[in-house]
Scaffold this active site. Structure first.
Site, mmCIF file in Angstrom:
data_model
loop_
_atom_site.group_PDB
_atom_site.id
_atom_site.type_symbol
_atom_site.label_atom_id
_atom_site.label_comp_id
_atom_site.label_asym_id
_atom_site.label_seq_id
_atom_site.Cartn_x
_atom_site.Cartn_y
_atom_site.Cartn_z
ATOM 1 N N GLU A 64 -58.487 -75.106 79.728
ATOM 2 C CA GLU A 64 -59.412 -73.855 78.962
ATOM 3 C C GLU A 64 -60.682 -73.386 79.380
ATOM 4 O O GLU A 64 -61.442 -74.773 78.863
ATOM 5 C CB GLU A 64 -58.842 -73.811 77.807
ATOM 6 C CG GLU A 64 -59.528 -72.531 77.020
ATOM 7 C CD GLU A 64 -58.679 -72.173 75.441
ATOM 8 O OE1 GLU A 64 -59.643 -71.165 74.841
ATOM 9 O OE2 GLU A 64 -58.395 -72.989 75.186
ATOM 10 N N LYS A 66 -53.952 -69.241 74.368
ATOM 11 C CA LYS A 66 -53.178 -68.750 73.632
ATOM 12 C C LYS A 66 -51.983 -68.219 74.105
ATOM 13 O O LYS A 66 -51.590 -67.426 74.016
ATOM 14 C CB LYS A 66 -53.912 -67.995 72.698
ATOM 15 C CG LYS A 66 -53.569 -67.826 70.627
ATOM 16 C CD LYS A 66 -53.181 -69.614 70.073
ATOM 17 C CE LYS A 66 -54.477 -70.095 70.152
ATOM 18 N NZ LYS A 66 -54.695 -71.067 69.287
#
Length: 404
Positions: free
Chosen positions: A210, A226
Site C-alpha cells: 500500500e 481497504k
C-alpha cells in the site's frame, strides 16, 4: 545530540537487504553515510527536524515538486537518496492526535532516516547463527479482539466515529541471524515496498502493498487499500459484491481526498481509480488511487502532517479514531501502521507499514488488523486479521505456502 535528536556521521552495518522503496537503478549498491533518529518524548517537531536533516544532505524536502536529474553531492560523496521511516506514534504526534499504548519495540526510533551513496559492491551483514523461532505470544485473545470490535461498533452507534481500524500484536523469541527470514518477508508476492531497513540492534522488513504517499512528476498520490477476501474466484466475486466492504473503502477514500485537499499547494483532488481488486499473497484486496497536482511549493513536513498516520489504518474522523485506538489496543503499533520508503532527487515514495515485522535483540514482532464499521462481524474481523498475518509468519518460519 541536537535537541534530543541523534544525527550520526558514520558507516553503519551493511544493509540486511534493499531498503524499502529504493529505486531499481540503485541496484542494491547502498552505502549508509549518516542517519537521523527521533524517539517519542524527544524535544522538537519531528517533521521539521527530519526535513532539516535531509535538506542539509542536499535532498529537495522544501519543494517536493522540484525535479533534478543529477545526484547532488555532500562533501566528497554522491548522495543517491535516503530511506525514511516514520512510526504510527510519530504520525499521531505530527497530526496532533492521541498516542496509543507503549511500543513493544522501544529500541527502534519513531523517526529514522539514512542517507545513502552508491558503492560498487556492498557487503551483506549477518547477525550470526542459524535462525530459530519460538512460539508466538499474542497481545489479545480472539475473544478480547472480538470484544474490541464490539466496543468500536458501540462507538459508531453513538456517533463518536464512523470507522476505526483495530490492530493486534504478536511476538516470538528467536535466536540467530534474522537476515534470511527478513528477506523472505520482503520477497512476498505483491510487496510493492518489499525491503529491509536496519539500525543498531534492530531491523524491520516489509511486504507492504500500500502506497501512503508518492510525489512524482508534479503530482501527489495515495493508494488506499481497504477490503479483503481469500484470493479465489469466489473470494473476488464476494469482495466486489460486498456493500459493507465497498462502503468501508469509499469512506477511507473520502478521508484520503480530504487529507490531500488540506495540503497547501495542491490543485483539485481526483479519484483516478476506485475499488480495483488486486492480489497480495493469498488475498484479494481493494485499492483506489487518489491524486492531486502540485501547484505551489510543498514541503516534506507539511506532507507528513497531512497524511500521517494513514487513514486506512486509523479510521474516520481520523483524530476521533486515534482516541478509540489508544483506548482499546493493548499493545503499541511499533513499526506497523506507519510509513517507510525512499526520498530521491526526483521523487518521494512512502509505503504504509502494513504486513511489516520488526526484530530487536530477542524477539520478532508482527501486527495485523482491519477496519471496523457498524456492519462488522466480530469473528469475521478476527479471522481477517489472522489471514493477513499468516503469510508473514510463514515466511519468517521458512514455510512454503500458497501465499508466496
Amino acid at each position: 545530540m541536537v535537541h534530543g535528536t541523534e544525527i550520526n556521521d558514520h558507516s553503519p552495518r551493511p544493509p540486511l537487504g534493499v531498503p524499502p522503496g529504493a529505486p531499481t537503478a540503485c541496484q542494491a549498491r547502498h552505502h549508509a553515510l549518516r542517519d537521523f533518529r527521533w524517539h517519542q518524548g524527544d524535544p522538537g517537531d519531528p517533521a521539521e527536524l527530519l526535513s532539516d536533516f535531509l535538506a542539509a544532505n542536499g535532498l529537495p524536502v522544501r519543494n517536493l515538486g522540484r525535479t533534478d536529474d543529477k545526484n547532488r553531492t555532500f562533501g566528497d560523496s554522491t548522495i543517491c537518496g535516503a530511506a525514511l521511516y516514520v512510526s504510527a506514534d510519530a504520525g499521531s504526534v505530527m497530526a496532533g492526535g492521541t498516542v496509543g499504548a507503549a511500543t513493544p519495540v522501544p529500541g527502534i526510533p519513531d523517526v529514522y532516516a539514512v542517507v545513502y551513496e552508491h558503492t560498487p559492491k556492498p557487503a551483506r551483514a549477518a547477525w550470526g547463527g542459524a535462525w530459530t523461532l519460538g512460539p508466538w505470544r499474542e497481545s489479545w485473545t480472539r475473544a478480547e479482539h472480538a470484544n474490541a470490535v464490539e466496543e468500536v461498533r458501540a462507538a459508531i452507534g453513538r456517533g463518536d466515529v464512523y470507522q476505526v481500524n483495530m490492530v493486534g500484536h504478536g511476538s516470538a523469541g528467536y535466536t540467530g541471524d534474522p537476515g534470511p527470514a527478513l528477506r523472505r518477508v520482503a520477497a512476498l508476492r505483491g510487496a510493492r515496498y518489499g525491503g529491509v531497513l536496519a539500525g543498531d540492534g534492530w531491523a524491520l522488513a516489509t511486504a507492504s502493498p500500500e502506497t501512503l504517499v508518492e510525489v512524482r512528476d508534479g503530482r501527489v498520490i495515495t493508494r488506499p487499500i481497504k477490503g479483503t477476501r481469500p484470493a479465489t474466484e469466489a473470494g473476488r466475486r464476494e469482495l466486489l459484491a460486498s456493500p459493507k466492504e465497498r462502503a468501508e473503502h469509499v469512506m477511507i477514500v473520502d478521508l484520503e481526498r480530504n487529507d490531500l485537499a488540506r495540503l497547501p499547494g495542491t490543485g483539485p483532488v481526483t479519484v483516478d481509480e476506485l475499488f480495483a481488486v488486486r492480489r497480495w499473497c493469498g488475498l484479494w484486496q481493494a485499492e483506489s488511487v487518489v491524486s492531486a497536482p502540485l501547484r505551489a511549493q510543498v514541503g516534506l513536513a507539511d506532507l507528513l502532517r497531512a497524511v500521517c498516520p494513514g487513514g486506512s489504518v486509523t479510521g474516520a474522523p481520523k483524530l476521533a479514531a486515534l482516541e478509540r485506538i489508544a483506548a482499546l489496543e493493548p499493545a503499541g503499533r511499533g513499526v506497523s501502521m506507519g510509513a517507510v520508503g525512499w526520498l530521491g532527487h526526483d521523487h518521494l515514495d512512502l509505503g504504509l507499514t502494513i504486513r511489516t515485522v520488526a526484530v530487536d535483540g530477542a524477539r520478532v514482532h508482527t501486527w495485523a488488523g482491519g477496519g471496523i464499521t457498524a456492519d462488522s462481524d466480530p469473528i469475521a474481523e478476527v479471522d481477517e486479521a489472522a489471514a493477513k498475518v499468516a503469510p508473514i509468519r510463514a515466511a519468517l518460519a521458512g514455510l512454503t505456502t500458497g501465499a508466496a
